[in-house]
Write an enzyme that holds these catalytic residues in place. Structure first.
Site, short mmCIF file in Angstrom:
data_model
loop_
_atom_site.label_atom_id
_atom_site.label_comp_id
_atom_site.label_asym_id
_atom_site.label_seq_id
_atom_site.Cartn_x
_atom_site.Cartn_y
_atom_site.Cartn_z
N HIS A 102 -5.86 11.78 61.80
CA HIS A 102 -4.49 11.37 62.01
C HIS A 102 -4.05 11.16 60.34
O HIS A 102 -2.98 11.42 60.09
CB HIS A 102 -4.30 10.36 62.82
N GLU A 103 -4.83 10.39 59.79
CA GLU A 103 -4.54 9.81 58.53
C GLU A 103 -4.55 10.98 57.54
O GLU A 103 -3.58 11.30 56.44
CB GLU A 103 -5.42 8.95 57.94
N HIS A 106 -1.26 12.75 57.47
CA HIS A 106 -0.40 12.09 56.77
C HIS A 106 -0.38 12.96 55.21
O HIS A 106 0.83 12.88 54.69
CB HIS A 106 -0.17 10.56 56.84
N HIS A 110 2.70 14.78 53.13
CA HIS A 110 3.10 14.38 51.69
C HIS A 110 2.66 15.69 51.00
O HIS A 110 3.80 16.11 50.25
CB HIS A 110 2.08 13.49 51.48
ZN ZN Z 1 -0.01 7.30 60.93
#
Ligand code: ZN
Length: 234
Positions: A102-103, A106, A110
């Site tokens: 999940h991270e 991100h 980006h």
């Molecule tokens: Zn998150």
């Protein structure tokens, strides 16, 4: 004299928001704990999966780091780091792999210039101001009487930016989880049963953002009712 914020019935909206947030955080904690005990079949640790996901998506300028705490995992766009917590970094559980991916989701957002992420970054300064000053300015305005309605309305608008930020956070969070599950499946890191568990953890985590957004909408509604009530009293 009108005493807003202390004895008014709209306070129930704040209580509803607080209860929703508490339920959501209890749910994510228990779901995470449950699947923290389930070891993934291939035995990769959170940090391995994060590094691999970044690499396979052509992201070479992001470092995976360990950060202390529990559920404190995050992606920092300033330092280009995926920060994984104690229960994720070295853990081989399906919960840890879900969070690590999940991270990285991100980081992919980006890297790819995902629009809601850019919108969120653009409104961040106003949202920070709104969450710090919106409420106090509103209160000051309401205690100023007739003259204060304009001041209270300014406070209300500032606070609305903080609420908007929480709302724009929702697609960002859901999309990061979507990217995570898709990649974990395509890369063959988790099997169907394990994917189900990772999805449950990420859905529970997303619900905390939904609860936070709902709580801030309720708070905004309350402020609006108080300010418009004050206006009627003039
Ligand atoms: Zn998150």
């Amino acid at each position: 004299m009108y005493y807003p914020f202390y004895y008014d019935s709209t306070y129930i909206l704040v209580l509803i928001g607080a209860v929703l947030s508490m339920l959501a955080s209890a749910h994510v904690q228990s779901t995470f704990n449950k699947y923290s005990k389930v070891r993934s079949r291939l035995g990769y640790a959170g940090k391995d999966v994060a590094q691999r996901m970044l690499q396979m998506n052509g992201i070479n300028d992001v470092t995976v780091r360990h950060t202390p705490g529990n559920l404190s995992d995050n992606y920092n766009p300033m330092s280009h780091t995926v920060n994984l917590s104690d229960t994720v970094y070295d853990s081989v559980s399906v919960a840890a792999l879900g969070v690590a991916a999940h991270e990285c989701g991100h980081a992919m957002q980006h890297h790819n210039g995902y629009l809601p992420l850019s919108i969120r970054a653009a409104i961040l300064p106003a949202a920070n101001l709104g969450s710090k000053l919106g409420l106090p300015i509103c209160i000051i305005g309401l205690f100023m009487g007739r003259m204060g309605t304009t001041v209270a309305t300014i406070g209300l608008w500032l606070f609305a930016f903080a609420v908007l930020f929480q709302i724009v956070t929702l697609p960002v969070e859901f999309n990061a989880s979507h990217r995570a599950v898709l990649w974990l499946e395509q890369a063959g890191i988790l099997d169907d049963q394990e994917l189900k568990a990772a999805r449950a953890v990420l859905t529970a985590a997303a619900l905390t953002y939904v609860a936070a957004a709902a709580a801030s909408v309720l708070q905004l509604l309350r402020l609006f009712l108080i300010v418009s009530g004050g206006r009627r009293r003039d």
